[in-house]
Design an enzyme around this catalytic site. Structure first.
Site, short mmCIF file in Angstrom:
data_model
loop_
_atom_site.label_atom_id
_atom_site.label_comp_id
_atom_site.label_asym_id
_atom_site.label_seq_id
_atom_site.Cartn_x
_atom_site.Cartn_y
_atom_site.Cartn_z
N CYS A 131 0.92 -0.92 -0.33
CA CYS A 131 0.11 0.07 -0.10
C CYS A 131 0.84 1.25 -0.10
O CYS A 131 1.43 1.34 0.90
CB CYS A 131 -0.78 -0.32 1.61
SG CYS A 131 -1.53 1.45 1.82
N ASN A 163 10.77 -2.25 -8.18
CA ASN A 163 11.05 -3.07 -9.68
C ASN A 163 9.30 -2.18 -10.13
O ASN A 163 8.15 -3.05 -9.69
CB ASN A 163 11.10 -4.38 -9.34
CG ASN A 163 11.55 -5.13 -10.33
OD1 ASN A 163 11.83 -4.94 -11.00
ND2 ASN A 163 10.62 -5.99 -11.20
N GLU A 164 9.09 -2.26 -11.77
CA GLU A 164 7.51 -2.68 -12.27
C GLU A 164 6.76 -2.19 -11.19
O GLU A 164 5.91 -2.89 -11.23
CB GLU A 164 7.77 -3.75 -12.80
CG GLU A 164 8.44 -4.30 -13.50
CD GLU A 164 7.94 -5.26 -14.67
OE1 GLU A 164 7.30 -6.22 -14.32
OE2 GLU A 164 8.67 -5.48 -15.93
N CYS A 206 -3.92 0.00 -4.02
CA CYS A 206 -4.61 -0.17 -3.27
C CYS A 206 -5.77 0.69 -2.76
O CYS A 206 -6.30 2.20 -3.00
CB CYS A 206 -3.88 -0.09 -2.14
SG CYS A 206 -3.91 -0.34 -0.40
N CYS A 242 -7.74 0.19 0.40
CA CYS A 242 -7.63 0.44 1.98
C CYS A 242 -8.08 2.05 1.86
O CYS A 242 -8.08 2.72 1.81
CB CYS A 242 -6.37 -0.17 2.83
SG CYS A 242 -5.17 1.00 2.60
N CYS A 291 -5.73 4.73 1.94
CA CYS A 291 -5.88 5.17 0.14
C CYS A 291 -7.05 5.90 0.18
O CYS A 291 -7.48 7.19 -0.22
CB CYS A 291 -5.89 3.97 -0.80
SG CYS A 291 -4.11 3.43 -0.35
N GLU A 311 15.27 -4.52 -18.89
CA GLU A 311 14.90 -6.33 -18.80
C GLU A 311 14.47 -6.59 -20.79
O GLU A 311 13.91 -5.74 -21.31
CB GLU A 311 14.13 -6.62 -18.04
CG GLU A 311 14.46 -6.25 -16.83
CD GLU A 311 13.20 -7.16 -15.87
OE1 GLU A 311 12.06 -7.67 -16.70
OE2 GLU A 311 12.80 -6.98 -14.44
N TRP A 348 5.35 -16.57 -18.58
CA TRP A 348 4.12 -15.81 -18.19
C TRP A 348 2.72 -16.07 -19.35
O TRP A 348 1.63 -15.47 -19.41
CB TRP A 348 3.59 -15.07 -17.42
CG TRP A 348 5.26 -14.28 -17.81
CD1 TRP A 348 6.58 -13.60 -17.76
CD2 TRP A 348 4.72 -12.90 -19.64
NE1 TRP A 348 6.99 -12.67 -18.95
CE2 TRP A 348 5.83 -11.92 -19.32
CE3 TRP A 348 4.16 -12.45 -20.02
CZ2 TRP A 348 6.14 -11.00 -20.55
CZ3 TRP A 348 4.16 -11.01 -20.66
CH2 TRP A 348 5.30 -10.93 -21.24
N GLU A 359 9.55 -18.60 -11.51
CA GLU A 359 10.03 -18.55 -12.31
C GLU A 359 11.55 -19.20 -13.24
O GLU A 359 12.18 -19.51 -13.42
CB GLU A 359 10.41 -17.00 -12.64
CG GLU A 359 9.39 -15.98 -12.60
CD GLU A 359 10.15 -13.99 -12.89
OE1 GLU A 359 10.97 -14.26 -12.12
OE2 GLU A 359 9.34 -13.45 -13.20
N LYS A 360 11.54 -20.12 -12.42
CA LYS A 360 12.18 -21.15 -13.17
C LYS A 360 12.61 -21.64 -14.39
O LYS A 360 13.75 -22.02 -14.94
CB LYS A 360 12.45 -22.58 -11.49
CG LYS A 360 11.29 -23.86 -12.07
CD LYS A 360 11.09 -24.66 -10.66
CE LYS A 360 9.58 -25.44 -11.29
NZ LYS A 360 8.84 -24.94 -11.33
C1 GAL Z 1 9.37 -9.07 -15.55
C2 GAL Z 1 9.94 -8.72 -14.03
C3 GAL Z 1 11.20 -9.38 -13.56
C4 GAL Z 1 10.62 -11.03 -14.15
C5 GAL Z 1 10.22 -10.68 -15.71
C6 GAL Z 1 10.02 -12.05 -15.98
O1 GAL Z 1 8.27 -8.00 -15.03
O2 GAL Z 1 10.54 -6.92 -13.77
O3 GAL Z 1 11.20 -9.76 -12.61
O4 GAL Z 1 9.48 -10.87 -13.25
O5 GAL Z 1 8.90 -9.59 -16.17
O6 GAL Z 1 9.19 -11.81 -17.97
#
Ligand code: GAL
Length: 672
Positions: free
Chosen positions: A115, A149-150, A160, A162, A165, A310, A318, A358-359
């Site tokens: 939050c 991160n993101e 959020c 709550c 908020c 990235e 995913w 994420e392996k």
């Molecule tokens: C991004 C994220 C990373 C990882 C990646 C996988 O969105 O910042 O940590 O999860 O996706 O594609």
């Protein structure tokens, strides 16, 4: 903003998952050198390793790793670890966990889900960020901060809901509107008798309650974006107190919940995570154009080069189905980022984790076979190539003379209009107008409605439904001084509180037309327009407009509005404004742009004939130009050079007809 004298190459590195395997950490450094890695992002989700118990900090391991990397000429982009929270925090202080739209508080786990108003979260964040900055913010191996991160990527709407908020939202509104009366008018609450009589009655939009007041929906989205940014700014303030390193965070380009034009102001430079869905269609062209648009958007946020923070070296995990990048695509897609203004090629991830979700996400180093894999070899080859071109590429940048408007507030409003087409998707329409520019090999900057327009020869504003305050004046001045403004139907409908303009279109004088009704002939009858002697199919909205001072360049061919204007041009001051009344097949946009680019001498400056699927980006310095000629076709393509250019990698002078391999990228230069 430039970080060093090499194109950065590397990515997310998670030694925190391998601290009990020193042999792996040592092997990592050897492999990094072999792969031409010169920069990693460290500590992104390492909070529980950095602060295993509340108030007990363990930073030695991180410093050792940063030092070891530095000794091997590998720099670190150091993250603050707030992307994911440790159990001691989520379990002891439930207020740090987000509440969803249905009022249920999340359990512990996952990530990007704190939050932003939680005082506890803010305090714990300040402490860990301070510790990191004090200890490592001056380390010579660290070149930048990577805040969290993101941010906002909670998989839903970034919000959020709550009680904290909700209260903050009410305060935010009070500050904005001052009185309830002003708010009621701005939100048009007399509709269905929903006039607010007490600030306490105001709640976030809810599927079980109020979500049909467009002004409320729009303000809530502005609020959500601003709250996440407020939290992020607090992190930035903390690290800046103890360190003078530049600050960025990894954005997500067309990420709907956050208005990145507001966000970009907080950072020294911008960076983003790039995951195009390669090999998903009959060809790569939509994907490539979309990736180019995303890179261009990110570059335009600060009108400066950026970092691709990235990307996957092979596959993601995913999507419903996750295809491998075909041979050549890794190199091409990475160089595409550079072609569009990135000074880096960074990956998620350096090494595959052994367990958890994420392996099986792609990585430079797989679970098995170390350097002896196709992916590793691809990455290492690219590493060499990036090193070789670094000197020439760094210091150049794309200098677009065409801008397109893409605006978050417009995005939020136009998809909430409850109007003629309730499935309309702003981003898709925008991309339809972007792609032909990409095909023609001309760079485009992407701006929001607050940006300065005057340095561009042409500004294209598709589906510009909402006008922000001051926008019409700036467009008027821009055209008056000689600019060329192009817009489409369903533009200039509402003001920035989402109230419909009355009396006339706010840019009627500039456009020279009066828009009246809008139709969606979809499924009822086909329609087409005629332009320059050719017929083009209608694919969406049909605006019914009357020309006032504008000249009619295309007309509808069927139905009761046959003969109505479909494309108009109006001279205003020293400039001109085009209005495209209908949504048409892409061939129309192609023909229209060709006419415009030719008239204004804005065509691709690389003197080469290239077929569909081959494109060009140009990075310039004061004394030279570099062209990235990229073949996104799955097959070889022929291009014809009409004058000689030098291939910067081979030194070869190229002229006449040559063949490009599938997914090949050639980098050319010419001195002025
Ligand atoms: C991004 C994220 C990373 C990882 C990646 C996988 O969105 O910042 O940590 O999860 O996706 O594609």
């Amino acid at each position: 903003m430039r970080l060093g004298n090499r194109i950065l190459h590397g990515g997310d590195y998670n030694p925190d998952q391998w601290l009990d395997c020193p042999e792996i950490l040592e092997e990592d450094v050897r492999l990094m050198k072999k792969a031409g890695v010169n920069c990693v992002s460290l500590g992104i989700f390492a909070w529980s390793m950095l602060e295993p118990e509340e108030g007990r900090y363990e930073l030695d391991w991180l410093e050792e790793i940063i030092q070891r990397l530095y000794d091997n000429d590998i720099h670190t982009i150091l993250a603050t670890p707030t992307g994911a929270m440790p159990h001691w925090l989520t379990d002891q202080y439930e207020e740090v966990r987000q509440v969803r739209e249905d009022g249920v508080r999340n359990d512990a786990g996952k990530r990007h889900n704190y939050c932003p108003r939680s005082l506890v979260m803010r305090e714990k964040t300040r402490r860990i960020d301070q510790k990191l900055a004090e200890r490592l913010g001056r380390h010579p191996g660290v070149i930048s901060w990577h805040i969290s991160n993101e941010i906002g990527n909670n998989g839903i709407d970034g919000a959020c809901y709550c009680a904290n908020c909700q209260q903050a939202f009410r305060e935010w509104l009070q500050k904005k509107y001052d009185t309830l009366d002003t708010l009621n008018k701005a939100w048009w609450t007399a509709f269905w008798s929903h006039t607010y009589t007490d600030w306490a009655q105001i709640k976030s939009p809810s599927s079980r309650g109020e979500n049909l007041l467009h002004g409320l929906n729009l303000d809530w989205k502005r609020f959500v974006s601003s709250q996440q940014l407020d939290f992020c700014r607090e992190e930035i303030r903390t690290v800046r107190k103890y360190s003078s390193l530049p600050v960025t965070t990894n954005l997500m380009a067309f990420f709907r919940p956050l208005d990145y034009f507001q966000w970009a102001k907080a950072f020294d430079f911008v960076s983003w995570d790039c995951y195009p869905d390669w090999h998903s269609g009959a060809d790569e062209l939509d994907t490539a154009a979309e990736a180019a648009a995303a890179h261009s958007l990110v570059r335009s946020l600060k009108r400066d080069n950026f970092l691709m923070m990235e990307s996957t070296p092979s596959v993601v995990n995913w999507r419903e189905k996750n295809r491998l990048k075909r041979p050549g695509m890794h190199e091409l897609s990475s160089l595409q980022a550079v072609a569009c203004g990135s000074d880096s090629v960074q990956y998620f991830q350096w090494r595959k984790s052994r367990g958890s979700s994420e392996k099986y996400h792609g990585a430079v180093v797989d679970h098995k076979y170390g350097e002896d894999t196709r992916v590793f070899r691809d990455v290492a080859r690219l590493g060499e190539r990036l090193l070789q071109i670094s000197e020439k590429v760094l210091g150049t940048c794309n200098q677009a003379r065409i801008a397109m408007i893409f605006d978050w507030e417009n995005w939020w409003a136009v998809e909430d209009a409850n109007a003629i087409d309730n499935h309309i998707q702003y981003q898709s329409v925008f991309l339809e107008y972007f792609r032909p520019f990409w095909e023609l090999g001309v760079d485009v900057d992407i701006l929001d409605m607050d940006c300065e327009l005057d340095s561009y020869d042409v500004v294209v504003a598709p589906l510009n439904y909402l006008y922000r305050k001051g926008y019409t004046d700036r467009v008027r001045q821009y055209v008056d001084k000689g600019g060329c403004y192009v817009t489409t139907c369903w533009s200039g409908e509402v003001d920035d509180t989402d109230l419909v303009y009355l009396e006339k279109h706010p840019l009627e004088d500039v456009l020279g037309i009066a828009p009246e009704e809008v139709d969606v002939p979809d499924g009822y009858c086909e329609n087409s327009i005629r332009f320059q002697g050719q017929s083009y199919q209608i694919t969406g909205l049909c605006g019914l407009v009357h020309a006032k001072s504008a000249e009619v360049l295309a007309q509808y061919q069927h139905d009761f509005y046959a003969g109505y204007p479909a494309l108009t041009r109006n001279i205003y001051g020293k400039g001109e404004a085009y209005y495209i009344a209908s949504m048409n097949e892409m061939d129309f946009i192609r023909a229209f742009y060709r006419m415009l680019l030719h008239e204004k001498e804005l065509e691709c400056r690389l003197n080469v004939k290239f077929p569909m699927g081959v494109t060009v980006n140009e990075r310039r310095a004061s004394d030279r130009s570099l062209w990235f000629l990229q073949n996104f076709n799955r097959t070889a393509a022929y291009v014809e050079f009409l004058e000689p250019y030098t291939n910067i990698e081979t030194g070869e002078v190229i002229n006449g007809k040559i063949m490009m391999e599938a997914f090949e990228c050639i980098i050319l230069e010419k001195f002025k």
